[in-house]
Design a protein around this motif. Structure first.
Motif, short mmCIF file in Angstrom:
data_model
loop_
_atom_site.label_atom_id
_atom_site.label_comp_id
_atom_site.label_asym_id
_atom_site.label_seq_id
_atom_site.Cartn_x
_atom_site.Cartn_y
_atom_site.Cartn_z
N GLU A 100 -6.35 4.21 10.58
CA GLU A 100 -7.46 4.35 9.57
C GLU A 100 -7.36 2.52 8.77
N ILE A 101 -8.74 2.22 8.25
CA ILE A 101 -8.90 1.32 7.14
C ILE A 101 -10.13 1.93 6.61
N ALA A 102 -10.49 1.26 5.18
CA ALA A 102 -10.94 1.04 4.01
C ALA A 102 -11.94 0.24 3.99
N ILE A 103 -13.20 -0.49 3.93
CA ILE A 103 -14.08 -1.03 3.50
C ILE A 103 -14.79 -0.88 2.19
N LEU A 115 -15.32 -6.87 -3.54
CA LEU A 115 -15.10 -5.97 -2.24
C LEU A 115 -13.63 -5.75 -2.43
N MET A 116 -13.41 -5.07 -1.83
CA MET A 116 -12.44 -4.41 -1.71
C MET A 116 -12.21 -4.10 0.01
N PHE A 117 -10.44 -4.19 0.52
CA PHE A 117 -9.98 -3.81 1.28
C PHE A 117 -8.67 -3.63 1.85
N GLY A 118 -8.21 -1.69 2.43
CA GLY A 118 -7.10 -1.50 2.36
C GLY A 118 -6.80 -0.32 3.76
N LEU A 119 -5.52 0.01 4.22
CA LEU A 119 -5.67 0.73 5.08
C LEU A 119 -5.97 2.65 4.40
N GLY A 120 -6.06 2.56 5.66
CA GLY A 120 -7.24 3.99 4.85
C GLY A 120 -6.52 5.11 4.51
N GLY A 121 -7.25 6.34 3.97
CA GLY A 121 -5.93 7.93 2.84
C GLY A 121 -5.38 7.84 2.21
N ILE A 122 -3.91 7.72 2.33
CA ILE A 122 -2.83 7.57 1.34
C ILE A 122 -2.88 6.56 0.85
N PHE A 123 -2.70 5.32 1.77
CA PHE A 123 -2.24 4.65 0.95
C PHE A 123 -3.72 3.70 0.34
N ILE A 124 -4.41 3.91 -0.08
CA ILE A 124 -5.68 3.84 -0.84
C ILE A 124 -5.73 4.51 -1.91
N ILE A 126 -2.56 6.28 -2.57
CA ILE A 126 -1.39 7.01 -3.62
C ILE A 126 -0.87 5.40 -3.88
N ILE A 127 -0.58 4.04 -2.88
CA ILE A 127 -0.33 3.57 -3.09
C ILE A 127 -1.45 2.24 -3.38
N LYS A 128 -2.15 2.01 -3.94
CA LYS A 128 -2.69 1.45 -3.93
C LYS A 128 -3.19 -0.60 -4.02
N ASP A 129 -3.17 -0.22 -2.19
CA ASP A 129 -2.68 -0.65 -1.00
C ASP A 129 -3.86 -1.98 -0.63
N VAL A 130 -4.13 -2.72 -1.50
CA VAL A 130 -5.49 -2.97 -1.79
C VAL A 130 -5.60 -4.55 -2.16
N ALA A 131 -6.69 -4.86 -0.74
CA ALA A 131 -6.87 -7.06 -1.55
C ALA A 131 -8.57 -7.06 -1.98
N LEU A 132 -8.61 -7.58 -3.15
CA LEU A 132 -9.95 -7.13 -3.57
C LEU A 132 -10.90 -9.05 -4.14
N ARG A 133 -12.36 -9.38 -3.52
CA ARG A 133 -12.63 -10.59 -3.57
C ARG A 133 -13.76 -10.54 -3.76
N ILE A 134 -14.42 -11.16 -5.06
CA ILE A 134 -15.48 -11.51 -5.55
C ILE A 134 -16.63 -12.27 -4.01
N ALA A 135 -18.13 -11.23 -4.32
CA ALA A 135 -18.28 -12.08 -3.33
C ALA A 135 -19.82 -12.78 -3.57
N PRO A 136 -19.94 -14.09 -2.93
CA PRO A 136 -19.50 -14.14 -1.28
C PRO A 136 -18.51 -14.65 -0.87
N ALA A 142 -12.42 -13.24 4.00
CA ALA A 142 -12.05 -12.14 5.05
C ALA A 142 -10.87 -12.08 5.92
N MET A 143 -10.41 -12.82 6.65
CA MET A 143 -9.08 -12.70 7.17
C MET A 143 -7.63 -12.91 6.27
N GLU A 144 -8.07 -13.62 5.06
CA GLU A 144 -6.80 -14.05 3.69
C GLU A 144 -6.68 -12.49 2.95
N MET A 145 -8.04 -11.78 2.91
CA MET A 145 -7.45 -10.14 2.61
C MET A 145 -7.15 -9.70 3.38
#
Length: 210
Positions: A100-103, A115-124, A126-136, A142-145
């Motif tokens: 599971e991931i979340a975008i 834009l936001m990317f992270g692992l899905g469920g509990i990781f987002i 509770i752990i707030k393990d996400v990467a953020l970028r301003i579009a475009p 995206a690979m860096e994120m």
């Protein structure tokens, strides 16, 4: 603010090449069951409504429905749970497995689409393990994120598990970036979860807010 209708959501996902699992919307249990048999069990049922932002909190989601008998019981239970509420219909979806991931995307007054990317469920949540970028954003960004999150090794074949298709995830982030730059009425987008394997990345839950 309201959630985009299912048909409009589907149109936008197809337009920007954002792959989602086989999904249709129904108001008739019999027609819905026919579709479930067509795509094959197990399936998921969930409501789609323009003003209900958390489907599971109102009892509007049933997963892993294995046969016609379970389908009928689940459909009737959802109808009972949401009685009196205004919904567009009930979605029937194939069950898709994977990591599971979340975008997502949120339109900021100052920065525009973020834009936001992270692992899905509990990781987002509770752990707030996400990467953020301003579009475009392009494929390299995206690979860096993807590589930036603490849980990256889960996707990259940790402990002998199959490595997921990182390029497909990156392409999805880029396509979401394109959508957010062109569809200015869209205020926020949640794809959570997106199921990823070594072969595909597939959106299984979507919420587009205008």
């Amino acid at each position: 603010m309201e959630i985009l209708s299912f048909e409009e959501t589907k149109r936008i996902l197809l337009k920007y090449k954002l792959p989602f699992c086989r999904t249709e919307i129904f108001n008739s249990r019999e027609k819905a069951l026919l579709f479930a048999k067509q795509i094959g069990f197990p399936v998921v049922l969930k409501i789609h409504a323009q003003k209900i932002f958390h489907k599971s909190e109102v009892g509007g989601v049933k997963i892993n429905i294995k046969n016609a008998e379970e389908f009928i019981i689940s459909w009737d239970q959802i109808e009972k749970n949401i009685r009196g509420k205004n919904i567009e219909g009930i979605l029937v979806q194939e069950m898709v497995s994977g990591n599971e991931i979340a975008i997502g995307m949120k339109r900021d007054n100052q920065f525009g689409p973020v834009l936001m990317f992270g692992l899905g469920g509990i990781f987002i949540e509770i752990i707030k393990d996400v990467a953020l970028r301003i579009a475009p954003i392009g494929i390299e960004g995206a690979m860096e994120m993807i590589k930036e999150i603490k849980g990256f090794e889960i996707l990259n074949g940790a402990r002998g598990k199959k490595k997921v298709d990182l390029i497909k995830i990156a392409e999805m982030i880029v396509n979401l970036s394109n959508l957010s730059m062109k569809e200015e009425k869209v205020q926020s987008i949640d794809f959570n979860p997106v199921m990823v394997t070594d072969k595909q990345a597939m959106i299984t839950d979507f919420r587009i807010i205008i």
